[in-house]
Design an enzyme around this catalytic site. Structure first.
Site, PDB file in Angstrom:
ATOM      1  CE  LYS A 183      -3.802  -2.470  -0.560  1.00  0.00           C
ATOM      2  NZ  LYS A 183      -4.128  -3.747   0.311  1.00  0.00           N
TER       3      LYS A 183
HETATM    4  C1  LIG Z   1      -5.494  -4.412   0.500  1.00  0.00           C
HETATM    5  C2  LIG Z   1      -6.726  -3.912   1.058  1.00  0.00           C
HETATM    6  C3  LIG Z   1      -7.463  -4.634   2.357  1.00  0.00           C
HETATM    7  C4  LIG Z   1      -7.133  -4.654   3.514  1.00  0.00           C
HETATM    8  O1  LIG Z   1      -6.177  -4.698   4.507  1.00  0.00           O
HETATM    9  P1  LIG Z   1      -4.960  -5.112   4.928  1.00  0.00           P
HETATM   10  O2  LIG Z   1      -4.278  -4.099   5.394  1.00  0.00           O
HETATM   11  O3  LIG Z   1      -4.092  -6.445   3.970  1.00  0.00           O
HETATM   12  O4  LIG Z   1      -6.293  -6.066   6.032  1.00  0.00           O
HETATM   13  C5  LIG Z   1      -8.750  -4.271   2.060  1.00  0.00           C
HETATM   14  N1  LIG Z   1      -9.696  -3.965   1.282  1.00  0.00           N
HETATM   15  C6  LIG Z   1      -8.848  -3.427  -0.119  1.00  0.00           C
HETATM   16  C7  LIG Z   1      -9.892  -2.573  -1.202  1.00  0.00           C
HETATM   17  C8  LIG Z   1      -7.168  -3.610  -0.495  1.00  0.00           C
HETATM   18  O5  LIG Z   1      -6.539  -2.983  -1.067  1.00  0.00           O
END
Ligand SMILES: *Cc1c(COP(=O)(O)O)cnc(C)c1O
Length: 386
Positions: A183
């Site tokens: 991210k």
């Molecule tokens: C990455 C992601 C999540 C989950 O994030 P985590 O921190 O790995 O739990 C949820 N929703 C979307 C759209 C994502 O891309």
């Protein structure tokens, strides 16, 4: 291949290493003062009253729902075009996930379809800001107001996003951000919940750590420390350790800079691909600030002699990693079988899924790598044009 261009590469520097080292050497490895500092900095950045650090965005979304009292008999509306955790957490509360279709240009939840899906059991709407582009929040907030619903944002892609000049995470009932490895802001694993609601924030805090009414830091670090604690609800173990917050603090300091790099790469890709038949560049609305988490293109299958999966294989053969965001929720076995969804139920989601590719896209991409992605994509499109 040594000059392989991966889909994603982390953007960590010596500042993060030093901050993590400091954290380890301090002897405090779990939730403590680094988390506190990260939360304060994040609240300042978003312009929100409460920021609550957790160990994932998934945990954050779950906490929002549970803390709002959503459970069996309730319905929560979200989209089929999301990572599965958005929908899994609705299931985990005992509520029913009601899927809506998307707008085929923005890949965000279709506001009209939200309206179609509201029943007397609807309790919340969970919009997902796909790729970092905010959903139509004015309309969504209006629907929520009219039907007395919560709006909880899946802001996993949307750190730095704005809607109508307002920071995402600052104006709904709650938002959950992801700091997962890939991210925009990364802590390895991690997430942040933001809310302006004092009561909800307090419940989230308690649910984050076993349902204990005070967190570990308060219990052991204050004068007159006490071994005593009381459990007021069967909570979870969702707290963020200081080691991760140490990375987060440094990443937040660099975020503007990293975002500018993302924007630049997006501009280069846009410029290179905009006139090409066979590929559609991201549609960007003018009432938002894009967080550019992903750079998603759509293949025009009408003019190409290659499908999406084959295109990805060709990219791979040419040393370029890529990905697909997302496999629609209603294609997954659990949701097919338990919700009786079928192909054809969400035509726009399916249309986009069959055509979309996320290209390599991260601040540490070298100029040469960007050029290689561009020339390879252009060559493939040319080679496979009908
Ligand atoms: C990455 C992601 C999540 C989950 O994030 P985590 O921190 O790995 O739990 C949820 N929703 C979307 C759209 C994502 O891309």
């Amino acid at each position: 291949m040594s000059d392989y261009i991966p889909f994603y590469r982390p953007n960590m520097g010596k500042e993060e290493v030093e901050s993590v080292t400091e954290s380890i050497e301090s002897g405090w490895l779990t939730t403590g003062k680094k988390v506190k500092e990260f939360q304060e900095r994040f609240s300042d950045f978003i312009g929100v009253k409460h920021s609550l650090a957790v160990n994932s965005c998934t945990a954050g979304l779950h906490l929002l729902l549970v803390s709002a009292g959503i459970g069996e008999g309730d319905e929560v509306i979200t989209t089929s075009m999301t990572f599965v955790s958005t929908v899994n957490v609705i299931e985990e509360t005992g509520a029913t996930a009601i899927l809506a279709d998307i707008n085929p240009k923005t890949f965000n939840i279709d506001v009209e379809d939200i309206k179609n899906k509201i029943t007397k059991n609807t309790k919340a709407i969970m919009p997902v800001h796909m790729a970092g582009q905010a959903c139509k929040m004015n309309e969504i907030m209006e629907i929520a107001k009219e039907h007395d619903l919560y709006v909880f944002e899946d802001a996993a892609h949307a750190v730095w996003s704005k809607y109508d000049d307002e920071m995402i995470g600052s104006f709904t009932d709650g938002a959950a951000f992801s700091f997962y490895a890939t991210k925009n802001l990364c802590t390895g694993e991690g997430g942040m919940v933001t809310t302006n609601n004092d009561e909800l924030a307090e419940k989230i805090k308690i649910n984050t750590l076993h349902g204990i009414s005070k967190d570990v830091y308060d219990r052991y670090s204050k004068k007159g420390a006490s071994w005593y604690y009381d459990v007021v609800t069967p909570g979870f173990k969702y707290n963020m350790p200081d080691i991760n917050a140490a990375m987060g603090i440094e990443q937040l300091k660099k975020l503007d800079d990293m975002q500018m790099k993302r924007k630049k790469i997006a501009q280069k890709y846009n410029e290179a691909f905009k006139e090409i038949d066979g590929i559609q560049i991201p549609h960007v609305k003018d009432d938002i600030r894009h967080a550019w988490h992903l750079y998603i293109v759509l293949l025009d299958l009408d003019v190409l002699d290659i499908n999406r999966d084959e295109f990805i294989e060709k990219l791979e053969e040419n040393g370029i990693g890529s990905s697909v965001h997302f496999i629609p929720i209603h294609y997954h076995k659990y949701y097919r079988e338990n919700y009786d969804y079928q192909r054809g139920d969400f035509p726009n989601t399916e249309y986009v899924f069959e055509r979309n590719i996320s290209l390599p896209f991260y601040p540490s991409m070298a100029e040469k790598e960007i050029e290689t992605v561009i020339s390879t994509v252009k060559t493939l499109i040319k080679d496979y044009s009908k």
